[in-house]
Design an enzyme around this catalytic site. Structure first.
Site, PDB file in Angstrom:
ATOM      1  N   HIS A  79       0.878  -1.185   0.000  1.00  0.00           N
ATOM      2  CA  HIS A  79       0.000   0.000   0.000  1.00  0.00           C
ATOM      3  C   HIS A  79       0.912   1.230   0.000  1.00  0.00           C
ATOM      4  CE1 HIS A  79      -2.918   2.902   1.597  1.00  0.00           C
ATOM      5  NE2 HIS A  79      -3.872   2.021   1.367  1.00  0.00           N
TER       6      HIS A  79
ATOM      7  N   ASP B 149       2.564  -3.916   8.554  1.00  0.00           N
ATOM      8  CA  ASP B 149       1.350  -3.121   8.305  1.00  0.00           C
ATOM      9  C   ASP B 149       0.191  -4.102   8.459  1.00  0.00           C
ATOM     10  OD1 ASP B 149      -0.906  -2.108   7.131  1.00  0.00           O
ATOM     11  OD2 ASP B 149       0.058  -1.437   5.275  1.00  0.00           O
TER      12      ASP B 149
ATOM     13  N   GLN C 131      -4.958  -4.705   7.378  1.00  0.00           N
ATOM     14  CA  GLN C 131      -5.920  -5.685   6.857  1.00  0.00           C
ATOM     15  C   GLN C 131      -5.881  -7.001   7.633  1.00  0.00           C
ATOM     16  OE1 GLN C 131      -8.079  -4.818   4.674  1.00  0.00           O
ATOM     17  NE2 GLN C 131      -7.171  -2.883   3.993  1.00  0.00           N
TER      18      GLN C 131
ATOM     19  N   LYS D 128     -10.877  -0.054  10.240  1.00  0.00           N
ATOM     20  CA  LYS D 128     -11.048  -1.276   9.443  1.00  0.00           C
ATOM     21  C   LYS D 128     -11.470  -2.450  10.335  1.00  0.00           C
ATOM     22  CE  LYS D 128      -7.375   0.141   6.257  1.00  0.00           C
ATOM     23  NZ  LYS D 128      -8.108   0.797   5.187  1.00  0.00           N
TER      24      LYS D 128
ATOM     25  N   CYS E 296      -4.662   2.141  -3.887  1.00  0.00           N
ATOM     26  CA  CYS E 296      -3.436   2.683  -3.274  1.00  0.00           C
ATOM     27  C   CYS E 296      -2.242   1.741  -3.442  1.00  0.00           C
ATOM     28  CB  CYS E 296      -3.629   3.015  -1.791  1.00  0.00           C
ATOM     29  SG  CYS E 296      -4.814   4.318  -1.521  1.00  0.00           S
TER      30      CYS E 296
END
Lengths: 403, 327
Positions: free
Chosen positions: A118, A195, A198, A221, A362
């Protein structure tokens, strides 16, 4: 699992109230919020709309307790050693930027990222290349977009100071073997930043078992309020980092010439925080734990499988990522040759109120390298149903006939 | 092309809705790019096309397929239709402004700005005249106007009004005409024709008033136009002899004439004089020569206005489109 009962917890899915039956497949961008989270945010504004950790009055004390509780909940959620390892941010992007700017890089140090990161986990490193002379190396992924361990090992050496990887890809839902990656990185003395934007909504994360150094996630999220996030860092590492944003509430004392920074997490939480959001995030964590990740993953797998099976039969439609739906979590990203992805998304919206994401999500670099103009991403969560997956597939069949 | 059509349509819809306003803004950006030969990068046309297709596809896949295939051609067709209808609309608006009807001067066909056709209605009379209903035959040629009452006779330009005191449409327009001729210092020749009247008494009354005092005549004219129609009908629907009038009608008439600054006795005596009847008959014969078929009929230059037009229509005929700039 009673999906219909769970859906009742989400006011946005109440078609009687919203007057239309929304099919929400854009959770990878932002999840819907259960009533308990909305109530927690409202409670702050209605009952104790004050500062935390500064004033001494009763409201401030109550907010401080609530914020501390949210920090504890998040620490337990990630299985962190202590609550002080949890830094509240606005989102994953801010967490990654904090590490990128605070990490003690020297010119020539290497940062490794994958080829499908991303922008939030790519641009901050590109900036460090320009500002501090680090070197950014890209780990290519396998043809099916899964992590290429060999390619990673080939790039690992003593110069690598940080490995920054998307734990679960927002492009295709693929989760990397983080534990093995971290072990190998540590062997060469590199730190690892994950990261987990998700990942946190879909998989249990155990930062101690992973032995990860930094981990960033977004609250919005994972059922939390918009503009909330967390950066986890090993306490010793956090102590050694210089603060990124500085100012109010980051220092114990200051003179005209100098200041004395507070210990983590305060030294990284400059200025007045989004207390309502943080309290709401705490409520989201509790709700997620109440639902349970087994339930979540089971429902997501069902939907991704149903959707993938139906999309297979649509001519010209290509799914990005591994063919096995089980490897893609709740994400089904696809494109139709010669058809603009935004057009497909807009038509889905018009046809049956199906809300999906379109474009390059992104991850422009990945698309540009493959000369793919864009794709449509349907990202499911535990509140989605098989019927909704069928609606999406039926709409796509119609679109394919027309376009 | 789609951007242009959308911009126009959305601009109009944008008056009522903020969401359409923002779409209109996007369309404008797209239009500006297109007219400067740059690609429309806003994605506006794609967005709108997708939205339209999304709605159509749920009703008919075949129609959606055709729409997708011929989208640009359809956009051109709509643009052409929009352009044509815009031109027709602009023409209608212009004609309405200039003539009081979207269809042109004295045209009684439906006009959206004057749905009842009020600007073209006339008071007609039972008997037939030469050229009845034929606008093209309306003329002042060969009509001797020298015997008719004339306001501001020293002015070079002349306006001729054929009207009747008891007719609603003459009553509606009379003050406008008077305002017009006074503002622009124009002659006004008033031809009274008793369209809805059973006798010519009011014509004779006017004739005699003008003979006695022209200024008093114009005052009497205004009073007759504004007086109670029911009282006037007492004078116009029976025998014209004063002796047959009810006392209150007689008093009303005397008061009317007196208030105009005229000698009531002399005027009323004159009105009953057989010589007056002959003179009025001559006037009627002259009016008939105009081939008029109803009141009001107004001659301004070479234009004839049948029916009660708005003031601006007369003013434009007299002073041009920008009459309000002229004194």
């Amino acid at each position: 699992m009673n999906v219909e009962k769970i859906r009742q917890d989400f006011p946005a899915l109440d078609s009687k109230r919203t007057r239309k039956a929304i099919v929400y497949f854009d959770t990878a961008c932002q999840s819907l919020r259960p009533q308990v989270v909305i109530d927690a945010v409202n409670r702050y504004y209605l009952q104790e709309p004050a500062c935390s950790g500064r004033s001494m009055h009763q409201w401030a004390a109550a907010v401080t307790r609530e914020v501390d509780r949210a920090r504890e909940l998040m620490a337990k959620f990630l299985n962190a050693s202590r609550a002080q390892e949890i830094i509240f941010t606005r989102n994953t992007t801010e967490g990654i930027n904090l590490v990128a700017n605070a990490f003690p890089f020297r010119a020539g140090d290497v940062v490794l990222v994958s080829d499908k990161e991303h922008n939030s986990n790519l641009i901050p490193w590109q900036m460090q290349v320009k500002q501090r002379g680090i070197e950014l190396k890209i780990i290519p992924t396998c043809p099916d977009n899964t992590f290429d361990m060999d390619a990673f090992e080939a790039l690992l050496d003593k110069r690598v100071k940080l490995v920054a990887l998307g734990f679960t890809s927002n492009l295709d839902g693929v989760t990397i073997p983080a534990g093995e990656i971290i072990r190998k990185a540590h062997r060469v003395g590199a730190h690892v930043l994950l990261d987990a934007a998700q990942t946190a909504p879909h998989h249990p994360i155990n930062v101690r078992a992973l032995d990860v150094d930094f981990l960033a996630l977004s609250g919005h999220k994972m059922l939390g309020p918009s503009g909330t996030g967390v950066l986890y860092g090993k306490y010793a590492l956090l102590e050694s980092l210089s603060p990124f944003l500085v100012g109010g509430d980051t220092v114990a004392n200051s003179t005209y010439a100098n200041c004395e920074f507070l210990p983590p997490p305060e030294k990284f939480e400059a200025g007045l925080q989004d207390y309502a959001g943080i309290i709401g995030l705490g409520a989201a964590v509790e709700y997620l734990q109440h639902i349970g990740f087994d339930t979540i993953r089971k429902q997501e797998a069902l939907i991704t499988y149903a959707l993938s099976e139906q999309l297979k039969d649509i001519s010209g439609l290509k799914i990005i990522g591994p063919a096995d739906p089980a490897l893609r979590g709740g994400v089904t990203t696809f494109y139709i040759e010669g058809v603009d992805s935004h057009r497909v998304a807009l038509m889905l919206d018009q046809m049956a109120n199906v809300l999906v994401r379109s474009g390059q999500h992104c991850v422009h670099s990945w698309f540009n390298a493959r000369q793919i103009k864009g794709s449509v991403r349907a990202s499911a969560y535990f509140y989605n149903t098989i019927e909704e997956a069928n609606i999406l597939a039926e709409c796509l069949r119609k679109i394919r006939k027309v376009l | 092309m789609f951007c242009i059509v959308s911009f126009i349509v959305l601009s109009i819809l944008g008056i009522f809705s903020a969401s359409n306003r923002s779409l209109a803004k996007e369309a404008l950006d797209c239009v500006l790019r297109r007219v400067t030969f740059r690609p429309c990068t806003t994605g506006f046309d794609e967005k709108m096309k997708a939205k339209i297709l999304g709605v159509v596809i749920m009703r008919s896949e075949t129609l959606a397929r055709l729409l997708n295939k011929y989208f640009e051609a359809l956009a051109w067709a709509f643009f052409t239709l929009l352009l044509a209808s815009s031109i027709i609309f602009a023409r209608g608006l212009y004609l309405f402004y200039v003539t009081g009807s979207c269809n042109g001067l004295n045209q009684a066909a439906f006009c959206v700005f004057d749905p009842s056709g009020a600007n073209n209605q006339v008071s007609t009379f039972a008997g037939c005249l030469n050229g009845e209903g034929d606008i093209s035959k309306l003329t002042l040629e060969g009509v001797n106007l020298s015997d008719f009452p004339t306001l501001q006779p020293e002015s070079a330009y002349r306006v001729v009004l054929i009207g009747c005191y008891t007719c609603d449409y003459t009553r509606k327009v009379y003050d406008s005409v008077l305002t017009l001729v006074r503002r622009y210092h124009t002659q006004l020749v008033f031809l009274h024709y008793p369209v809805n009247e059973k006798n010519d008494f009011l014509s004779r009354l006017g004739y005699c008033a003008y003979q006695q005092n022209p200024e008093g005549y114009w005052r009497l004219n205004e009073e007759l136009i504004h007086s109670d129609k029911a009282m006037l009908s007492e004078l116009t629907n029976g025998p014209s002899l004063l002796s047959t009038l009810k006392p209150e009608t007689n008093r009303f008439l005397e008061a009317l004439v007196s208030e105009a600054g005229l000698d009531a006795g002399r005027v009323l005596t004159c009105a009953n004089d057989p010589a007056t009847e002959a003179a009025v008959q001559r006037q009627m014969n002259e009016i008939v020569k105009t081939n008029f078929y109803g009141t009001p009929t107004l001659f301004i230059g070479d234009q004839v206005f049948v029916g009660p037009k708005p003031y601006r229509v007369y003013a434009i005929a007299l002073k041009g489109l920008f009459f309000w700039l002229r004194s």
